[in-house]
Enzyme design. Structure first.
Site, mmCIF file in Angstrom:
data_model
loop_
_atom_site.group_PDB
_atom_site.id
_atom_site.type_symbol
_atom_site.label_atom_id
_atom_site.label_comp_id
_atom_site.label_asym_id
_atom_site.label_seq_id
_atom_site.Cartn_x
_atom_site.Cartn_y
_atom_site.Cartn_z
ATOM 1 N N ASP A 9 0.633 -1.311 -0.041
ATOM 2 C CA ASP A 9 0.035 -0.113 -0.022
ATOM 3 C C ASP A 9 0.813 1.235 -0.155
ATOM 4 O OD1 ASP A 9 -1.824 -1.994 0.311
ATOM 5 O OD2 ASP A 9 -2.796 -1.319 2.060
ATOM 6 N N HIS A 49 -10.561 0.747 -2.597
ATOM 7 C CA HIS A 49 -12.116 0.499 -1.942
ATOM 8 C C HIS A 49 -13.046 1.242 -3.086
ATOM 9 C CE1 HIS A 49 -10.341 -0.426 1.758
ATOM 10 N NE2 HIS A 49 -9.869 0.636 2.023
ATOM 11 N N HIS A 53 -17.478 2.856 1.019
ATOM 12 C CA HIS A 53 -16.990 1.652 1.430
ATOM 13 C C HIS A 53 -17.288 1.601 3.052
ATOM 14 C CE1 HIS A 53 -13.792 -1.441 2.912
ATOM 15 N NE2 HIS A 53 -14.297 -1.842 1.942
ATOM 16 N N LYS A 107 -7.106 -4.998 -3.062
ATOM 17 C CA LYS A 107 -7.676 -5.510 -2.070
ATOM 18 C C LYS A 107 -8.672 -4.391 -1.388
ATOM 19 C CE LYS A 107 -4.062 -4.489 1.376
ATOM 20 N NZ LYS A 107 -4.956 -3.452 1.901
ATOM 21 N N CYS A 152 -2.012 -2.724 7.758
ATOM 22 C CA CYS A 152 -1.895 -3.734 6.635
ATOM 23 C C CYS A 152 -0.708 -4.620 6.372
ATOM 24 C CB CYS A 152 -2.030 -2.944 5.148
ATOM 25 S SG CYS A 152 -3.656 -2.352 5.062
HETATM 26 C C1 VGL Z 1 -4.654 0.774 5.722
HETATM 27 C C2 VGL Z 1 -6.237 1.392 7.329
HETATM 28 C C3 VGL Z 1 -7.242 1.504 6.366
HETATM 29 C C4 VGL Z 1 -3.310 0.099 5.363
HETATM 30 C C5 VGL Z 1 -5.590 0.475 4.427
HETATM 31 O O1 VGL Z 1 -2.682 0.047 4.460
HETATM 32 O O2 VGL Z 1 -2.423 -0.185 6.535
HETATM 33 N N1 VGL Z 1 -5.201 0.920 6.903
HETATM 34 N N2 VGL Z 1 -6.912 0.983 4.759
HETATM 35 ZN ZN ZN Z 2 -8.315 0.975 3.403
#
Ligand code: VGL
Ligand code: ZN
Length: 198
Positions: A9, A49, A53, A107, A152
Site C-alpha cells: 500500500d 475501495h 466503502h 484488496k 496492512c
Molecule cells: C490501511 C487503514 C485502512 C493500511 C488500509 O494500508 O495499513 N490502513 N486501509
Molecule cells: Zn483501506
C-alpha cells in the site's frame, strides 16, 4: 527463485498530504526501490475501495474517523475516505518503481468487508488469491515493507506466517499509524506469529 518482496500500500493517501497520511510514509520509497534488485519477484498491493466503502466513517451516520464499530465479522476501525478506486489518492506514490512489479494485488474492493491483509479480508476467511499465486510460483520466503506497519503490513505478515511462509518485515522500510498503541500490539503479534522483525 523462492523469495519475494511484497510492497504494501505505498499509495498517495497513506503519504503526507493524503487522506490517511502515515507520518513520514513517503520516506521509505527510495529504500524500497533499492531493495527490489535483491529479489527475483516483486509484488505490490494497492488498497482499492469503492465509494462509500463500509470502512469509511462517512458511510456511518454519526460516526467519526477512528471510531470503532462492530461489523458482522468483528470490530472495525472507521477511517477517513481513502484509496477510492481510480482516484489520485489510490495511485502509487509517484517515486515508487512500479515497473519492477510482477503482480499488483488489489484488496478492499468488497463493499461490506475491509481488507488489511494481502491474504484474507477482515472476516479472516475470504481469500484474495495471493496464497494461490505464491504457491503456484513456488515462493516460500516473503519480505514485507510498506504502509502501514500496524495495519496492512502486520495483518499481511501474520497471515503469511500462519500460512507457512518464512516472513520478514523490514521495520526500517515501514511506517506506522500508531492509534492508541496499535504499533506495539502489532509488533508483539508479529513476533508471536513467528515473523522476523529486521
Ligand atoms: C490501511 C487503514 C485502512 C493500511 C488500509 O494500508 O495499513 N490502513 N486501509
Ligand atoms: Zn483501506
Amino acid at each position: 527463485m523462492t523469495s519475494a518482496l511484497i510492497v504494501i500500500d505505498l499509495q498517495n493517501d497513506f503519504c503526507p498530504g493524503g487522506a490517511l497520511a502515515v507520518p513520514a510514509g513517503d520516506q521509505i520509497v527510495p529504500g524500497i526501490n533499492a531493495l527490489m534488485d535483491a529479489f527475483g519477484a516483486v509484488l505490490l498491493t494497492q488498497d482499492w475501495h469503492p465509494l462509500a466503502h463500509s470502512s469509511f466513517a462517512s458511510s456511518h451516520p454519526g460516526k467519526s474517523p477512528y471510531d470503532m464499530i462492530q461489523m458482522p465479522y468483528g470490530p472495525q476501525v472507521l477511517w477517513p475516505d481513502h484509496c477510492v478506486q481510480g482516484s489520485h489518492g489510490a495511485a502509487f506514490h509517484q517515486a515508487l518503481n512500479t515497473s519492477r512489479a510482477d503482480l499488483i494485488l488489489r484488496k478492499g474492493y468488497n463493499p461490506a468487508i475491509d481488507s488489511y491483509s494481502a491474504f484474507f479480508e477482515n472476516d479472516q476467511q475470504t481469500p484474495t488469491g495471493l496464497h494461490g499465486y505464491l504457491q503456484t510460483r513456488g515462493i516460500t520466503d516473503l519480505t514485507l515493507v510498506g504502509l502501514a506497519t500496524d495495519f496492512c503490513v502486520s495483518f499481511s505478515a501474520v497471515d503469511a506466517a500462519r500460512l507457512g511462509y518464512r516472513v520478514s518485515v523490514r521495520r526500517d522500510l515501514t511506517r506506522a499509524i500508531d492509534l492508541d498503541g496499535s504499533l506495539a500490539v502489532a509488533e508483539a503479534g508479529m513476533v508471536a506469529a513467528g515473523v522476523s522483525l529486521l
